[in-house]
Design a protein around this motif. Structure first.
Motif, short mmCIF file in Angstrom:
data_model
loop_
_atom_site.label_atom_id
_atom_site.label_comp_id
_atom_site.label_asym_id
_atom_site.label_seq_id
_atom_site.Cartn_x
_atom_site.Cartn_y
_atom_site.Cartn_z
N GLN A 113 0.80 -1.21 0.00
CA GLN A 113 0.00 0.00 0.00
C GLN A 113 0.84 1.28 0.00
O GLN A 113 0.31 2.37 -0.20
N LYS A 114 2.13 1.16 0.22
CA LYS A 114 2.99 2.34 0.39
C LYS A 114 4.08 2.38 -0.68
O LYS A 114 4.44 1.37 -1.28
N GLU A 115 4.64 3.59 -0.86
CA GLU A 115 5.77 3.73 -1.77
C GLU A 115 7.07 3.24 -1.12
O GLU A 115 8.06 3.04 -1.81
N GLN A 116 7.05 3.05 0.20
CA GLN A 116 8.21 2.45 0.85
C GLN A 116 8.22 0.94 0.57
O GLN A 116 7.18 0.28 0.60
N VAL A 117 9.40 0.42 0.30
CA VAL A 117 9.54 -1.01 0.02
C VAL A 117 9.25 -1.83 1.26
O VAL A 117 9.75 -1.52 2.36
N ASN A 145 14.69 6.12 -8.07
CA ASN A 145 14.99 4.70 -8.19
C ASN A 145 14.66 4.02 -6.87
O ASN A 145 15.21 4.37 -5.83
N LYS A 146 13.77 3.05 -6.91
CA LYS A 146 13.36 2.36 -5.69
C LYS A 146 14.24 1.16 -5.35
O LYS A 146 14.16 0.63 -4.24
N LEU A 147 15.10 0.75 -6.28
CA LEU A 147 15.91 -0.45 -6.04
C LEU A 147 16.85 -0.29 -4.85
O LEU A 147 17.14 -1.26 -4.15
N SER A 148 17.31 0.94 -4.63
CA SER A 148 18.28 1.15 -3.55
C SER A 148 17.69 0.82 -2.18
O SER A 148 18.43 0.52 -1.24
N THR A 149 16.36 0.84 -2.07
CA THR A 149 15.72 0.53 -0.79
C THR A 149 15.22 -0.92 -0.71
O THR A 149 14.64 -1.31 0.31
N PHE A 150 15.41 -1.70 -1.76
CA PHE A 150 15.10 -3.12 -1.69
C PHE A 150 16.19 -3.82 -0.89
O PHE A 150 17.38 -3.56 -1.09
N PRO A 151 15.82 -4.72 0.01
CA PRO A 151 16.84 -5.45 0.77
C PRO A 151 17.56 -6.47 -0.10
O PRO A 151 17.04 -6.87 -1.15
N LEU A 152 18.72 -6.88 0.32
CA LEU A 152 19.37 -8.02 -0.32
C LEU A 152 18.56 -9.28 -0.03
O LEU A 152 17.70 -9.29 0.86
N ILE A 163 8.99 -7.57 -6.70
CA ILE A 163 7.95 -7.03 -7.58
C ILE A 163 8.28 -5.56 -7.85
O ILE A 163 8.48 -4.79 -6.90
N TYR A 164 8.36 -5.20 -9.13
CA TYR A 164 8.77 -3.83 -9.46
C TYR A 164 7.97 -3.33 -10.65
O TYR A 164 8.03 -3.91 -11.74
N HIS A 165 7.21 -2.25 -10.45
CA HIS A 165 6.47 -1.61 -11.54
C HIS A 165 7.22 -0.35 -11.93
O HIS A 165 7.22 0.65 -11.20
N GLY A 166 7.89 -0.38 -13.08
CA GLY A 166 8.67 0.78 -13.49
C GLY A 166 9.39 0.55 -14.80
O GLY A 166 9.20 -0.47 -15.47
N ASP A 167 10.24 1.51 -15.13
CA ASP A 167 10.93 1.50 -16.42
C ASP A 167 12.41 1.79 -16.19
O ASP A 167 12.79 2.42 -15.19
N THR A 168 13.23 1.37 -17.14
CA THR A 168 14.67 1.58 -17.00
C THR A 168 15.03 3.05 -17.22
O THR A 168 14.34 3.78 -17.89
N THR A 169 16.15 3.46 -16.66
CA THR A 169 16.57 4.86 -16.73
C THR A 169 16.95 5.28 -18.13
O THR A 169 16.97 6.47 -18.43
N ASN A 170 17.25 4.33 -19.03
CA ASN A 170 17.70 4.70 -20.38
C ASN A 170 16.55 4.82 -21.37
O ASN A 170 16.76 4.90 -22.57
N TYR A 176 8.71 6.88 -13.76
CA TYR A 176 8.16 5.61 -13.32
C TYR A 176 9.23 4.77 -12.64
O TYR A 176 9.67 3.73 -13.13
N ALA A 177 9.65 5.24 -11.46
CA ALA A 177 10.62 4.52 -10.62
C ALA A 177 11.81 4.01 -11.44
O ALA A 177 12.06 2.81 -11.48
N PRO A 178 12.55 4.90 -12.11
CA PRO A 178 13.62 4.48 -13.04
C PRO A 178 14.68 3.63 -12.34
O PRO A 178 15.09 3.92 -11.23
#
Length: 410
Positions: A113-117, A145-152, A163-170, A176-178
């Protein structure tokens, strides 16, 4: 573990670029999105999957109709009865606001429900501990970029899914969460369930990273749908296959009318060719055809094509013969000369309106102000109504020689 992964269903979205749809077909189109959900649940139960993942944009807007919500919740209850957990994230179209949902989600559903991972856990039927990490949109965009807050990868879990809804930075847009795939791979997860890109893509095999694409195309650009992804995940290894669920198929085909010597023969040939493509009447086909080799058919064919009579006749005939399962939404005549022209996406009425504007004396004079003030020009050319009309007519001919003005149906 077996996963059903889908994304970008866009429930409540209309089928775009269609005009003059008969009532019976319109009802079929309205029901199609619901039937896709039913098909997804049927496949999940049939395949005895351990979990179903909706990776964002399940709904087409943040304020989803009560009817669609009710139908979706009822289908999720079928998965609850089958003891299949469901993980759902919300994307840029259906960004989450709790007060906009009229019904309680079943207990088998894990909502991000949140933008926090966040990370949720569940146990499979084989007693595998599975960690699932993800986030949802709370606004129509996320610029970071939300990946930096995903845990290992959680080493205490047997398997870890992202689960990641977004697009690449290039890809040019940063709304959209590049992210980058290289960074995604560093997390050590066993599977990444992606959403946002409507074309199906297996991005990486190790680890397996998949955009399943939209399972049901809503525009003619979305013809390459594959369905839902059925993913088998083991520690350090995963495989994917697709099962179709689309109720509506978009098609574009090119037909040569070289063998037709008259309008009557052309209609008969086209009807025969188009009906050959109707195999499964459980699926509605929305079709665009491109016609070549029409020069020998003469003026009557050209007139019937340009005034829409050709399209209307074929629409009516094919709907009747196919039991409302084939709708011809566009006919284009394609020639070598046409292929060389530049296509401008605009209504053909725009050119007529511009010509009516420019033929007015004041606008015409302002447009050619610098030219008419030249003494050499004014000594040779007498600007009057006849000259203005001939000038605009000549401009019209030159435009049509080099350009094709047609509405963008996408």
């Amino acid at each position: 573990m077996k996963v059903l992964h889908t994304a970008d269903l866009h429930l409540d979205r209309s089928f775009e670029g269609l005009k003059n749809i008969p009532k019976q077909l319109a009802e079929k189109l309205q029901q199609a999105n619901q039937e896709v959900i039913t098909a997804i649940v049927d496949i999940a139960i049939k395949n005895l999957v351990d979990v179903v993942i909706f990776a964002g944009d399940t709904f087409h807007q943040s304020r989803t109709s009560i009817r669609t919500q009710a139908y979706f919740i009822d289908e999720m209850k079928r998965l609850e009865q089958a003891k299949i957990p469901v993980f759902i994230t919300f994307g840029n179209h259906d960004y989450y606001a709790a007060e906009r949902y009229w019904f309680d989600f079943p207990k088998n559903m894990f909502l991000f429900q949140k933008e926090q991972v966040e990370t949720h856990y569940f146990m499979t039927k084989n007693q595998e501990k599975v960690a699932v990490s993800g986030f949802s949109y709370e606004h129509p965009w996320i610029n970071t970029n939300k990946l930096s807050t995903f845990p290992l990868k959680d080493q205490s879990a047997d398997l870890h899914i992202g689960i990641y809804h977004g697009d690449t930075t290039n890809n040019g847009q940063q709304n959209y969460a590049p992210f980058s795939f290289s960074e995604m791979k560093t997390k050590g997860y066993d599977y990444w369930a992606l959403g946002h890109i409507h074309q199906p893509q297996v991005v990486s095999a190790d680890p397996l990273i998949v955009y399943p694409g939209t399972p049901q195309g809503h525009t003619k650009k979305e013809r390459t749908v594959q369905g839902v992804a059925i993913v088998s995940v083991e520690s350090g290894h995963a495989t994917v296959r697709f099962e179709p669920v689309a109720q509506i198929a978009w098609q574009v085909e090119k037909y040569s009318l070289r063998q037709a010597g008259s309008l009557q023969e052309a209609l008969s040939l086209l009807t025969e060719l188009l009906m050959k493509g109707v195999k499964d009447q459980r699926q509605v086909i929305l079709k665009e055809i491109q016609l070549t080799d029409t020069e020998q058919l003469g003026e009557e064919f050209r007139i019937s094509y340009e005034n829409g009579e050709l399209l209307y006749y074929l629409q009516t005939t094919l709907l009747q013969q196919s039991n409302q399962s084939l709708f011809l939404f566009q006919v284009k005549v394609v020639s070598e000369d046409l292929d060389k022209k530049v296509v401008i996406a605009a209504t053909p009425e725009l050119l007529k309106q511009l010509e009516l504007n420019y033929i007015q004396p004041e606008i015409f004079s302002n447009t050619l102000q610098e030219l008419v003030q030249n003494p050499l020009f004014s000594s040779v050319v007498k600007i009057n109504e006849e000259w203005r009309e001939r000038s605009v007519e000549h401009a019209d001919q030159k435009i049509k020689e080099d350009f094709v003005i047609q509405e963008d149906q996408s």
